[in-house]
Write a protein that holds these residues in place. Structure first.
Motif, PDB file in Angstrom:
ATOM      1  N   LEU A   1     -75.262  -4.917 139.057  1.00 15.80           N
ATOM      2  CA  LEU A   1     -73.736  -4.547 138.448  1.00 15.80           C
ATOM      3  C   LEU A   1     -74.001  -3.629 137.027  1.00 15.80           C
ATOM      4  CD1 LEU A   1     -71.896  -7.873 138.818  1.00 15.80           C
ATOM      5  CD2 LEU A   1     -71.747  -5.899 140.385  1.00 15.80           C
ATOM      6  N   GLN A   2     -73.271  -2.756 136.901  1.00 14.96           N
ATOM      7  CA  GLN A   2     -73.147  -1.922 135.618  1.00 14.96           C
ATOM      8  C   GLN A   2     -72.332  -2.648 134.545  1.00 14.96           C
ATOM      9  OE1 GLN A   2     -73.525   1.979 135.112  1.00 14.96           O
ATOM     10  NE2 GLN A   2     -74.269   2.363 137.083  1.00 14.96           N
ATOM     11  N   LYS A   3     -72.964  -3.092 133.713  1.00 10.14           N
ATOM     12  CA  LYS A   3     -72.304  -3.641 132.451  1.00 10.14           C
ATOM     13  C   LYS A   3     -72.490  -3.091 131.200  1.00 10.14           C
ATOM     14  CE  LYS A   3     -71.277  -7.534 134.651  1.00 10.14           C
ATOM     15  NZ  LYS A   3     -69.803  -8.249 134.680  1.00 10.14           N
ATOM     16  N   VAL A   4     -71.414  -2.987 130.463  1.00 13.74           N
ATOM     17  CA  VAL A   4     -71.251  -2.298 129.265  1.00 13.74           C
ATOM     18  C   VAL A   4     -72.302  -2.763 128.384  1.00 13.74           C
ATOM     19  CG1 VAL A   4     -69.973  -1.442 127.179  1.00 13.74           C
ATOM     20  CG2 VAL A   4     -68.898  -1.834 129.520  1.00 13.74           C
ATOM     21  N   HIS A   5     -73.260  -1.806 127.626  1.00 15.29           N
ATOM     22  CA  HIS A   5     -74.532  -2.411 126.997  1.00 15.29           C
ATOM     23  C   HIS A   5     -74.197  -1.885 125.505  1.00 15.29           C
ATOM     24  CE1 HIS A   5     -78.747  -3.086 125.927  1.00 15.29           C
ATOM     25  NE2 HIS A   5     -78.931  -2.034 125.493  1.00 15.29           N
ATOM     26  N   ALA A   6     -73.563  -0.748 125.473  1.00 17.31           N
ATOM     27  CA  ALA A   6     -73.477  -0.045 124.146  1.00 17.31           C
ATOM     28  C   ALA A   6     -72.015   0.615 124.090  1.00 17.31           C
ATOM     29  CB  ALA A   6     -74.477   0.980 123.593  1.00 17.31           C
TER      30      ALA A   6
ATOM     31  N   GLY B   1     -65.380  -9.646 122.086  1.00 14.39           N
ATOM     32  CA  GLY B   1     -66.324 -10.867 122.676  1.00 14.39           C
ATOM     33  C   GLY B   1     -66.673 -11.208 123.907  1.00 14.39           C
ATOM     34  N   ALA B   2     -65.932 -10.596 124.789  1.00 13.08           N
ATOM     35  CA  ALA B   2     -66.158 -10.923 126.150  1.00 13.08           C
ATOM     36  C   ALA B   2     -66.872 -10.013 126.785  1.00 13.08           C
ATOM     37  CB  ALA B   2     -64.775 -10.830 126.949  1.00 13.08           C
ATOM     38  N   PHE B   3     -67.625  -8.907 126.013  1.00 16.22           N
ATOM     39  CA  PHE B   3     -68.668  -7.822 126.577  1.00 16.22           C
ATOM     40  C   PHE B   3     -70.002  -8.626 126.517  1.00 16.22           C
ATOM     41  CE2 PHE B   3     -65.668  -4.727 125.400  1.00 16.22           C
ATOM     42  CZ  PHE B   3     -65.542  -3.785 126.498  1.00 16.22           C
ATOM     43  N   SER B   4     -70.054  -9.359 127.697  1.00 17.33           N
ATOM     44  CA  SER B   4     -71.443 -10.378 127.541  1.00 17.33           C
ATOM     45  C   SER B   4     -72.685  -9.733 127.519  1.00 17.33           C
ATOM     46  CB  SER B   4     -71.320 -11.301 128.636  1.00 17.33           C
ATOM     47  OG  SER B   4     -71.149 -10.800 129.851  1.00 17.33           O
TER      48      SER B   4
ATOM     49  N   GLY C   1     -58.693  -4.629 109.294  1.00 21.95           N
ATOM     50  CA  GLY C   1     -58.799  -6.091 109.850  1.00 21.95           C
ATOM     51  C   GLY C   1     -60.079  -6.721 109.643  1.00 21.95           C
ATOM     52  N   THR C   2     -60.349  -7.726 110.236  1.00 20.07           N
ATOM     53  CA  THR C   2     -61.540  -8.533 110.120  1.00 20.07           C
ATOM     54  C   THR C   2     -62.476  -8.429 111.548  1.00 20.07           C
ATOM     55  OG1 THR C   2     -60.613 -10.774 110.918  1.00 20.07           O
ATOM     56  CG2 THR C   2     -60.588 -10.117 108.418  1.00 20.07           C
ATOM     57  N   ILE C   3     -63.681  -8.608 111.292  1.00 20.43           N
ATOM     58  CA  ILE C   3     -64.460  -8.886 112.597  1.00 20.43           C
ATOM     59  C   ILE C   3     -63.810 -10.050 113.297  1.00 20.43           C
ATOM     60  CG2 ILE C   3     -66.639  -9.049 113.636  1.00 20.43           C
ATOM     61  CD1 ILE C   3     -67.730  -7.508 111.212  1.00 20.43           C
ATOM     62  N   PRO C   4     -63.552  -9.786 114.395  1.00 23.24           N
ATOM     63  CA  PRO C   4     -63.167 -11.056 115.360  1.00 23.24           C
ATOM     64  C   PRO C   4     -64.151 -12.255 115.450  1.00 23.24           C
ATOM     65  CG  PRO C   4     -62.736  -8.957 116.798  1.00 23.24           C
ATOM     66  CD  PRO C   4     -63.447  -8.642 115.414  1.00 23.24           C
ATOM     67  N   ALA C   5     -63.370 -13.168 115.412  1.00 22.18           N
ATOM     68  CA  ALA C   5     -64.233 -14.780 115.579  1.00 22.18           C
ATOM     69  C   ALA C   5     -65.110 -14.575 116.860  1.00 22.18           C
ATOM     70  CB  ALA C   5     -63.329 -15.979 115.463  1.00 22.18           C
ATOM     71  N   SER C   6     -64.564 -13.814 117.998  1.00 22.62           N
ATOM     72  CA  SER C   6     -64.958 -13.822 119.154  1.00 22.62           C
ATOM     73  C   SER C   6     -66.507 -13.030 119.191  1.00 22.62           C
ATOM     74  CB  SER C   6     -64.551 -13.110 120.178  1.00 22.62           C
ATOM     75  OG  SER C   6     -64.222 -11.754 119.985  1.00 22.62           O
ATOM     76  N   PHE C   7     -66.991 -12.357 118.141  1.00 22.71           N
ATOM     77  CA  PHE C   7     -68.254 -11.746 117.772  1.00 22.71           C
ATOM     78  C   PHE C   7     -69.494 -12.735 118.169  1.00 22.71           C
ATOM     79  CE2 PHE C   7     -68.679  -7.347 116.337  1.00 22.71           C
ATOM     80  CZ  PHE C   7     -67.664  -7.017 116.807  1.00 22.71           C
ATOM     81  N   ARG C   8     -68.832 -14.021 117.927  1.00 23.03           N
ATOM     82  CA  ARG C   8     -70.161 -14.979 118.070  1.00 23.03           C
ATOM     83  C   ARG C   8     -70.709 -15.090 119.404  1.00 23.03           C
ATOM     84  NH1 ARG C   8     -65.582 -18.136 116.481  1.00 23.03           N
ATOM     85  NH2 ARG C   8     -64.883 -19.382 118.417  1.00 23.03           N
ATOM     86  N   ASN C   9     -69.610 -14.817 120.326  1.00 19.54           N
ATOM     87  CA  ASN C   9     -70.134 -14.740 122.034  1.00 19.54           C
ATOM     88  C   ASN C   9     -70.942 -13.628 122.420  1.00 19.54           C
ATOM     89  OD1 ASN C   9     -68.328 -16.863 122.116  1.00 19.54           O
ATOM     90  ND2 ASN C   9     -66.480 -15.352 122.348  1.00 19.54           N
ATOM     91  N   LEU C  10     -71.096 -12.744 121.278  1.00 20.92           N
ATOM     92  CA  LEU C  10     -72.185 -11.701 121.600  1.00 20.92           C
ATOM     93  C   LEU C  10     -73.714 -11.981 121.376  1.00 20.92           C
ATOM     94  CD1 LEU C  10     -69.784  -8.828 120.323  1.00 20.92           C
ATOM     95  CD2 LEU C  10     -70.160  -9.536 122.403  1.00 20.92           C
ATOM     96  N   THR C  11     -74.060 -12.533 122.230  1.00 20.97           N
ATOM     97  CA  THR C  11     -75.184 -13.070 122.328  1.00 20.97           C
ATOM     98  C   THR C  11     -76.588 -12.029 122.243  1.00 20.97           C
ATOM     99  OG1 THR C  11     -75.490 -13.945 124.487  1.00 20.97           O
ATOM    100  CG2 THR C  11     -74.909 -15.490 122.941  1.00 20.97           C
ATOM    101  N   LYS C  12     -76.299 -11.019 122.788  1.00 21.16           N
ATOM    102  CA  LYS C  12     -77.183  -9.850 122.972  1.00 21.16           C
ATOM    103  C   LYS C  12     -77.080  -8.993 122.153  1.00 21.16           C
ATOM    104  CE  LYS C  12     -77.724 -10.406 128.278  1.00 21.16           C
ATOM    105  NZ  LYS C  12     -78.324 -11.729 128.062  1.00 21.16           N
TER     106      LYS C  12
ATOM    107  N   GLN D   1     -64.323  -5.942 133.177  1.00 20.73           N
ATOM    108  CA  GLN D   1     -64.827  -5.082 132.307  1.00 20.73           C
ATOM    109  C   GLN D   1     -64.190  -3.741 132.022  1.00 20.73           C
ATOM    110  OE1 GLN D   1     -69.305  -3.853 132.262  1.00 20.73           O
ATOM    111  NE2 GLN D   1     -68.546  -2.131 133.316  1.00 20.73           N
ATOM    112  N   ARG D   2     -63.155  -3.454 133.003  1.00 18.07           N
ATOM    113  CA  ARG D   2     -62.527  -2.055 132.771  1.00 18.07           C
ATOM    114  C   ARG D   2     -60.958  -2.344 132.116  1.00 18.07           C
ATOM    115  NH1 ARG D   2     -62.686   2.738 135.115  1.00 18.07           N
ATOM    116  NH2 ARG D   2     -60.806   3.876 135.780  1.00 18.07           N
ATOM    117  N   PHE D   3     -60.630  -3.543 132.233  1.00 14.52           N
ATOM    118  CA  PHE D   3     -59.544  -4.198 131.393  1.00 14.52           C
ATOM    119  C   PHE D   3     -59.977  -4.098 130.004  1.00 14.52           C
ATOM    120  CE2 PHE D   3     -57.832  -7.917 129.326  1.00 14.52           C
ATOM    121  CZ  PHE D   3     -56.561  -7.375 129.215  1.00 14.52           C
ATOM    122  N   LEU D   4     -61.416  -4.554 129.868  1.00  8.56           N
ATOM    123  CA  LEU D   4     -61.633  -4.882 128.302  1.00  8.56           C
ATOM    124  C   LEU D   4     -62.207  -3.585 127.535  1.00  8.56           C
ATOM    125  CD1 LEU D   4     -64.600  -7.644 128.925  1.00  8.56           C
ATOM    126  CD2 LEU D   4     -62.326  -7.888 127.812  1.00  8.56           C
TER     127      LEU D   4
END
Length: 149
Positions: free
Chosen positions: A90-95, A112-115, A129-140, A47-50
């Motif tokens: 655990l504290q997770k990035v929400h916004a 996209g890895a911020f679950s 640029g464009t919105i990364p394809a990994s946005f599809r992983n952001l289910t929340k 998370q800190r890396f992201l």
């Protein structure tokens, strides 16, 4: 590096390029970060890396206000980062809310890895640029604002 590369949040080849945001984030995390997150705290390290990748990808060194990014405090205490405690305690990035701060660069695929990310606001900057394809992983995700870029 092994913790990050094994997690597969970034493609391994990006770490070969010293000019990449991922390389800068990993270097900061391993050589500069004064918080010294224990290496067995894998989720916390990732998370800190992201968040650091986001900073470097959005040209953080040129922001009007660093928002406490890359400080020795927990990333959930950095302004613009809102965390919530998950079911594991655990504290997770929400916004992520950063506006009118001379944002540049582009949104990294790693976002996209911020679950647990539910809201992303990156307004009034020069993001390209464009919105990364990994946005599809952001289910929340329920809110996205990139207004004024």
């Amino acid at each position: 590096k092994e913790v990050i590369t094994k997690s597969k949040v970034s493609l391994v080849h990006v770490f070969d390029d010293p000019s990449s945001p991922q390389y800068s984030a990993l270097t900061w995390l391993s050589d500069v970060d004064e918080l010294h997150v224990p290496w067995n705290e894998t989720d916390w390290i990732i998370q800190r890396f992201l968040v650091a990748v986001l900073y470097f990808s959005l040209d953080g060194d040129n922001w009007n206000d660093a928002y406490d990014f890359l400080s020795q405090s927990h990333e959930c205490k950095w302004r613009g980062i809102v965390c919530a405690t998950n079911s594991d305690g655990l504290q997770k990035v929400h916004a992520i809310i950063i506006s009118d701060n001379n944002l540049g660069g582009s949104i990294p695929d790693e976002v996209g890895a911020f679950s647990y990310l539910a809201s992303l606001t990156l307004n009034f900057g020069k993001i390209q640029g464009t919105i990364p394809a990994s946005f599809r992983n952001l289910t929340k995700i329920s809110y996205l604002s990139l207004y004024g870029n």
